[in-house]
Design an enzyme around this catalytic site. Structure first.
Site: not given
Ligand code: CP3
Length: 355
Positions: A27, A31, A40, A78, A155
Site C-alpha cells: 500500500r 492515503r 484522488r 485493487d 468479498y
Molecule cells: O500496494 C499498493 O500501493 C497498491 C495498491 C493496492 C490497493 N489495494 C489500493 C487501495 C493493493 C495492492 C490493494 C490490495 C487490496 N485491496 C487488498 C489486499 C491487500 C491487503 O491489504 O491485504 C484488499 C483486501 C483490498 C480490498 C480493499 N480495497 C479494501 C478492504 C479497501 C478499503 C480499505 C480502506 O483502508 O479503506 C480498499 C480500498 C483501497 N485499495 C485503497 C487503496 C489505496 C484506499 C482507497 C481510498 O483511497 O480511499
C-alpha cells in the site's frame, strides 16, 4: 524494453546476491501521502484512479518520487477488479470500504458467473501496467498483483468487508461443492489476469491472500492454498528474457509456512507475527521471504523504527533471499517522514549482511 537500472528486488526474490536488502511497502501509494489524497480528489474517487491509466500511473510513481530508496513499484489498482469484472458491481462507500451491488449466495449465482477476459473486461488494468512500465523507464521493477481466490470469494459472498465471514464460512461448510466451483472460477480468472499483467509488463507478481489466515488448518489447505497452487502452476514464469518471480502472501499463515513453501511460488510474504529467522530455518532453501515489520511500528519515532529494522535484519542474518517490507499495508495515519526513516534504515543497516 529499457534495461533495469535497479534489479535488487528481483535478484533477492531469486536468492541471487545483492548489495543491500531491497525494500518496498505494501500500500505504498495511498492515503498517508498528501499527494495521493490530492490526486484522488482530482480524479473524483478511488475507482476513477484505478480505471484511468494516467491517474493509476501518477499515483504509482508518487512514493517512488518521494522515496528514492524504494526498490520496486506496485501497480496501483485493487484486488476487487476481478469480482467487478464478473458483474458484481463494485463501489466504495466513503469510510465504509468496498461494497458489491450483487452478492453471491447460491450455486445458481456461482454457475452464472463469467470468467473475465483480461483484455476485454480488465483492459484498463493492462493499460495501467504498460503505461507505468513506460513511465518507470527501467528505474525499478513493476509488481503486478491479484487477490487469492479465497480472499476474493469472501468479498463476493459477504458483499463487502467482514469481521467474521459468516456467510462465506457457512457456504464453505454447508455447500463445499458450490464453494469449490466459485474458487475454481476465481482461480481461472486470476491466472489469466496475472498472465495478462505479465504480458503487459509486470516483472513480478504477488498474490494477496489477506483472509487465508482466518481458516482452519485443514480448510486453508483445501480452500485457499490448493487454488493458489493451481494459479502458480498456470503462470508465465519467464518474460523479456528474465524470470518473473511469484510472491505468495497469506496473512496469518505463519503456522503453515512449510506447506506454503511447497506450493510453487518463489517467495513467501510474512506478517509480523512470525520470527523472520525462524521462518528462514523452516522454509530452508525453497523460497525467498518478504516482510515483516509490524506496520504500526511506523507510529513510533524514527529512532525506534530504526531499532526494529535492525532487529529484523539481524533475525534474517547474512545472505540474499530477503525482501524487506511491512507485514501488511501501511495505514493512512502514518507520518510520511516515518516511512522515509524506515526505508533509509533498511538500506543503511543491511549492507553489513551482504558481501
Ligand atoms: O500496494 C499498493 O500501493 C497498491 C495498491 C493496492 C490497493 N489495494 C489500493 C487501495 C493493493 C495492492 C490493494 C490490495 C487490496 N485491496 C487488498 C489486499 C491487500 C491487503 O491489504 O491485504 C484488499 C483486501 C483490498 C480490498 C480493499 N480495497 C479494501 C478492504 C479497501 C478499503 C480499505 C480502506 O483502508 O479503506 C480498499 C480500498 C483501497 N485499495 C485503497 C487503496 C489505496 C484506499 C482507497 C481510498 O483511497 O480511499
Amino acid at each position: 524494453m529499457t534495461a533495469l537500472k535497479n534489479d535488487r528486488f528481483l535478484r533477492a526474490l531469486l536468492k541471487q546476491p545483492v548489495d543491500v536488502t531491497p525494500v518496498w511497502m505494501m500500500r505504498q501509494a495511498g492515503r498517508y501521502l498528501p499527494e495521493y489524497r490530492a490526486s484522488r480528489a482530482h480524479a473524483g474517487d478511488f475507482m476513477s484512479l484505478c480505471m484511468n491509466p494516467e491517474f493509476a500511473c501518477e499515483v504509482t510513481m508518487q512514493p517512488l518520487d518521494r522515496y528514492p530508496q524504494l526498490d520496486a513499484a506496485i501497480l496501483f489498482s485493487d484486488i476487487l477488479t476481478i469480482p467487478d469484472a464478473m458483474g458484481q458491481g463494485l463501489y466504495f462507500e466513503t469510510g465504509e470500504g468496498p461494497r458489491f451491488k450483487k452478492v453471491v449466495s447460491t450455486l445458481a449465482d456461482i454457475e452464472a458467473l463469467p470468467i473475465p477476459d483480461p483484455h476485454k473486461d480488465l483492459g484498463y488494468v493492462m493499460d495501467a501496467v504498460s503505461t507505468i512500465r513506460r513511465e518507470l523507464n527501467g528505474r525499478v521493477p513493476l509488481i503486478g498483483f491479484s487477490g487469492s481466490p479465497w480472499t476474493l470469494a469472501t468479498y463476493m459472498v459477504e458483499g463487502g468487508s467482514s469481521k467474521d465471514f459468516r456467510k462465506t464460512k457457512a457456504m464453505l461448510y454447508d455447500n463445499p461443492q458450490a464453494m469449490h466451483l466459485l474458487l475454481d472460477k476465481l482461480a481461472q480468472s486470476v491466472t489469466s489476469y496475472l498472465n495478462g499483467q505479465i504480458m503487459a509488463g509486470a516483472q513480478a507478481v504477488q498474490i494477496f491472500d489477506t483472509w487465508g489466515g482466518n481458516l482452519s488448518s485443514a480448510a486453508y489447505q483445501e480452500f485457499s492454498l490448493a487454488y493458489m497452487r493451481k494459479i502458480v502452476s498456470g503462470l508465465i514464469r519467464e518474460h523479456e528474457g528474465r524470470k518473473v518471480p511469484v510472491i505468495m502472501f497469506t496473512k496469518g499463515g505463519g503456522l503453515w509456512l512449510e506447506s506454503i513453501a511447497d506450493a510453487g511460488a518463489d517467495a513467501l510474504g510474512l506478517d509480523w507475527t512470525c520470527d523472520l529467522g525462524e521462518a528462514r530455518q523452516r522454509v530452508g532453501n525453497r523460497v525467498a521471504l518478504q516482510g515483516n515489520m509490524d506496520p504500526t511500528v511506523l507510529y513510533a519515532k524514527p529512532e525506534a523504527i530504526r531499532t526494529e529494522v535492525g532487529r529484523i535484519l539481524a533475525s534474517y542474518g547474512k545472505g540474499s533471499g530477503h525482501v524487506f517490507n511491512l507485514g501488511h499495508g501501511i495505514t493512512p495515519e502514518v507520518n510520511p517522514e516515518h516511512a522515509g526513516a524506515f526505508l533509509r534504515a533498511v538500506h543503511e543497516l543491511s549492507a553489513q549482511y551482504h558481501e
